[in-house]
Design an enzyme around this catalytic site. Structure first.
Site, PDB file in Angstrom:
ATOM      1  CG  ASP A 101     -50.654  11.058 -15.643  1.00  0.00           C
ATOM      2  OD1 ASP A 101     -50.194  10.304 -16.155  1.00  0.00           O
ATOM      3  OD2 ASP A 101     -51.621  10.684 -15.086  1.00  0.00           O
ATOM      4  CG  ASP A 198     -50.599   7.230 -19.598  1.00  0.00           C
ATOM      5  OD1 ASP A 198     -51.276   6.758 -18.755  1.00  0.00           O
ATOM      6  OD2 ASP A 198     -50.754   6.844 -20.723  1.00  0.00           O
ATOM      7  CD  GLU A 262     -50.435   2.734 -16.483  1.00  0.00           C
ATOM      8  OE1 GLU A 262     -51.453   2.406 -16.209  1.00  0.00           O
ATOM      9  OE2 GLU A 262     -50.176   3.589 -17.568  1.00  0.00           O
ATOM     10  CG  HIS A 323     -57.091   6.836 -13.357  1.00  0.00           C
ATOM     11  ND1 HIS A 323     -55.684   6.486 -13.060  1.00  0.00           N
ATOM     12  CD2 HIS A 323     -56.968   6.963 -14.885  1.00  0.00           C
ATOM     13  CE1 HIS A 323     -54.966   6.529 -13.966  1.00  0.00           C
ATOM     14  NE2 HIS A 323     -55.867   6.710 -15.158  1.00  0.00           N
ATOM     15  CG  ASP A 324     -56.541   3.158 -15.555  1.00  0.00           C
ATOM     16  OD1 ASP A 324     -57.220   3.985 -16.362  1.00  0.00           O
ATOM     17  OD2 ASP A 324     -54.973   3.180 -15.646  1.00  0.00           O
TER      18      ASP A 324
HETATM   19  C1  GLC Z   1     -52.908   4.688 -18.663  1.00  0.00           C
HETATM   20  C2  GLC Z   1     -53.917   5.574 -18.017  1.00  0.00           C
HETATM   21  C3  GLC Z   1     -55.352   5.117 -18.592  1.00  0.00           C
HETATM   22  C4  GLC Z   1     -55.244   5.648 -19.852  1.00  0.00           C
HETATM   23  C5  GLC Z   1     -54.260   4.805 -20.820  1.00  0.00           C
HETATM   24  C6  GLC Z   1     -53.795   5.424 -22.158  1.00  0.00           C
HETATM   25  O1  GLC Z   1     -53.080   3.371 -18.224  1.00  0.00           O
HETATM   26  O2  GLC Z   1     -53.858   5.145 -16.620  1.00  0.00           O
HETATM   27  O3  GLC Z   1     -56.472   5.938 -17.780  1.00  0.00           O
HETATM   28  O4  GLC Z   1     -56.565   5.267 -20.529  1.00  0.00           O
HETATM   29  O5  GLC Z   1     -52.962   4.927 -20.091  1.00  0.00           O
HETATM   30  O6  GLC Z   1     -53.277   6.646 -21.981  1.00  0.00           O
END
Ligand code: GLC
Length: 528
Positions: A101, A198, A262, A323-324
């Site tokens: 990541d 991310d 993402e 995970h979100d």
């Molecule tokens: C992304 C991650 C998430 C995190 C956010 C801030 O969306 O997947 O888990 O809290 O970024 O870094």
């Protein structure tokens, strides 16, 4: 004609591991790298090709690793650099790639860059972050509250799209860009096969920092952040140039290193992230199946919309959980989670499996006083905690599900003695064995791995489509997205290869296909 090269990630099945929750090897109740290494047998048996690890870097853990305080180290709770190198080697020996990541939008407030930046207004790193004398606009933090934080020492505000412990970097500064590209090179030199980037669509903000407009569709049950439409704080055109540069960094290396991004945006905006001439992200994550209501017509329409919108030569991808977001089994129920698995693994495009989905893990109710996730803690009345989908992997029916010798950092599903890898391995009707069969057929049949997608039928209950290549009639997939029986009047002939009810496997089908509720089939079509 020139021989077309198919990069590995187009044929791959990616598996996301949330390292805190996969396998603890040292008895502290938190998963670690050695634990993951010890579980590679499972991943190899399942047939996955690449692991994406959520962040394992040093971090104060304000956002569980998404607040990085050292981009080129390993947090001691997960092990050390040698453990990561050993994991890369062990994975590679089994033919499994390893993706990390990359968190470029923000650092931890404890990162040395930020410590320097905040130390004085004339520090050389002052301009590495976004500082303002007064609050310049109405921007909100994703995790609740205002996105600007007052700094007492230097009497200015800094911007943080997420927690105040996650100050946003200033990507307009070329030094920041170079520093992050060097982070990428550090890991690529160690043999990492690519990155999941991310919140890529956040990294550039409007140069004039203009106010975001109100969201007309906001209701009070939504996160506070949704009060405004983030039109000036996210998805700025400049991000495309950076994406291309990140891609070029990967291309300095052999071996088709992959850039996954993402990006939570509607289809049209998402497609832009493939870049001009496909020189942007290889795979801008497609989160449509995470977000859509579980409705056959809507899903069928959206699949076609996505397929139709893909730029020429770009490669699709699909995701069911992460995970979100809530796990698929909790969103659509245990029975439909099998249909979802069949969809994920038979659509055209690289699938990403979230750890535990292969055994149908569900979201776990975490008592209020055990909530760990800052999103849940900051907006306690909105049920936004992401903890429920981050619980420890359920391996077997021994103490703590085989995850740890001691009490896990987050509680386990109380059903673990029934729902676990070991139990499901021995049960031919299990979710795990369905995943295994779907993965195996995908990897052995080019029609399913890289063949075309042709939509055949959809109505308010079902979806049917064909996957085929030039070498044969291919496969017909018919999925019932409801609990009630349904019929598909077709002229197809073939043999059921895989079914959610294994009793159907091996049966010949011709003409009308009838499905029980929650039933899905993969049919090998007969020629002529
Ligand atoms: C992304 C991650 C998430 C995190 C956010 C801030 O969306 O997947 O888990 O809290 O970024 O870094």
């Amino acid at each position: 004609m020139e021989n077309q090269h198919t990069p590995w990630w187009q044929k791959a099945i990616i598996y996301q591991i949330y390292p805190r929750s996969y396998q603890d090897s040292n008895g502290d109740g938190v998963g670690d790298l050695q634990g993951i290494l010890n579980r590679l047998d499972h991943l190899q048996w399942l047939g996955i090709d690449a692991i994406w690890l959520s962040p394992i870097f040093p971090s104060p853990m304000a956002d569980f690793g998404y607040d990085v305080s050292d981009y080129t180290g390993v947090h001691e709770i997960f092990g050390n650099l040698e453990d990561l190198e050993a994991l890369i080697d062990a994975a590679h020996q089994r033919g499994i790639k390893l993706l990390l990541d990359l968190v470029p939008n923000h650092t931890s407030n404890e990162h040395p860059w930020f410590l320097e930046s905040r130390s004085s207004r004339d520090n050389p790193k002052r301009n590495w972050y976004i500082w303002q004398d007064t609050i310049p606009n109405n921007w909100l933090s994703v995790f609740g509250g205002n996105a600007w934080e007052w700094d007492e020492l230097t009497q200015q505000y800094y911007y943080h799209a997420f927690l105040k412990e996650q100050p946003d970097l200033n990507w307009r500064n070329p030094e920041v860009q170079e520093a992050m590209f060097n982070v990428m090179r550090f890991w690529l030199n160690k043999g990492i096969d690519g990155f999941r980037v991310d919140v890529l669509w956040f990294i550039f903000k409007d140069e004039q920092l203009r106010n975001n407009p109100p969201n007309p569709d906001y209701t009070r049950y939504m996160p506070d952040y949704d009060q405004l439409l983030p039109v000036y704080s996210t998805d700025q055109p400049e991000v495309q140039d950076i994406t291309r540069k990140m891609r070029s960094v990967l291309e300095e290396y052999e071996g088709d290193r992959v850039l996954i991004a993402e990006v939570y945006l509607p289809i049209k905006e998402l497609m832009v992230y493939y870049g001009v001439d496909n020189k942007g992200a290889h795979l801008p994550f497609n989160f449509l199946l995470l977000s859509l209501p579980w409705d056959a017509t809507q899903i069928a329409t959206t699949i076609d919309h996505y397929e139709g919108a893909l730029p020429a030569q770009s490669w699709p991808n699909w995701v069911l959980s992460n995970h979100d977001r809530p796990r698929i089994a909790s969103r659509v129920g245990a029975e439909q989670a099998l249909i979802a698995a069949m969809l994920l693994l038979t659509l055209r495009g690289t699938p990403t499996i979230y750890y535990g989905d292969e055994i149908g893990m569900r979201d776990v109710a975490i008592p209020f006083n055990e909530i760990k996730d800052p999103q849940g803690l900051n907006m306690p009345d909105k049920n936004l905690s992401r903890d429920p989908s981050r619980t420890p992997m359920q391996w077997d029916n021994t103490k703590n599900a085989g995850f740890s010798e001691s009490t896990p950092w987050l509680r386990l599903d109380k059903a673990y003695a029934r729902v676990n890898v070991q139990e499901q391995k021995n049960n031919p009707h299990s979710t795990l064995n369905l995943y295994k069969k779907l993965i195996t057929i995908r990897k052995t049949e080019p029609a399913l791995e890289t063949g075309n997608y042709i939509s055949v039928h959809s109505d308010n209950q079902m979806i049917a489509y064909i996957r085929k290549d030039e070498n044969g009639p291919g496969f017909l997939i018919v999925l019932n997205l409801t609990h009630r029986p349904c019929y598909f009047k077709s002229n197809f002939n073939g043999v059921i290869e895989i079914a959610t009810s294994p009793e159907l496997e091996g049966y010949t089908v011709s003409g009308t296909i009838s499905l029980d509720g929650d039933e899905g089939v993969v049919i090998r079509l007969k020629g002529n």
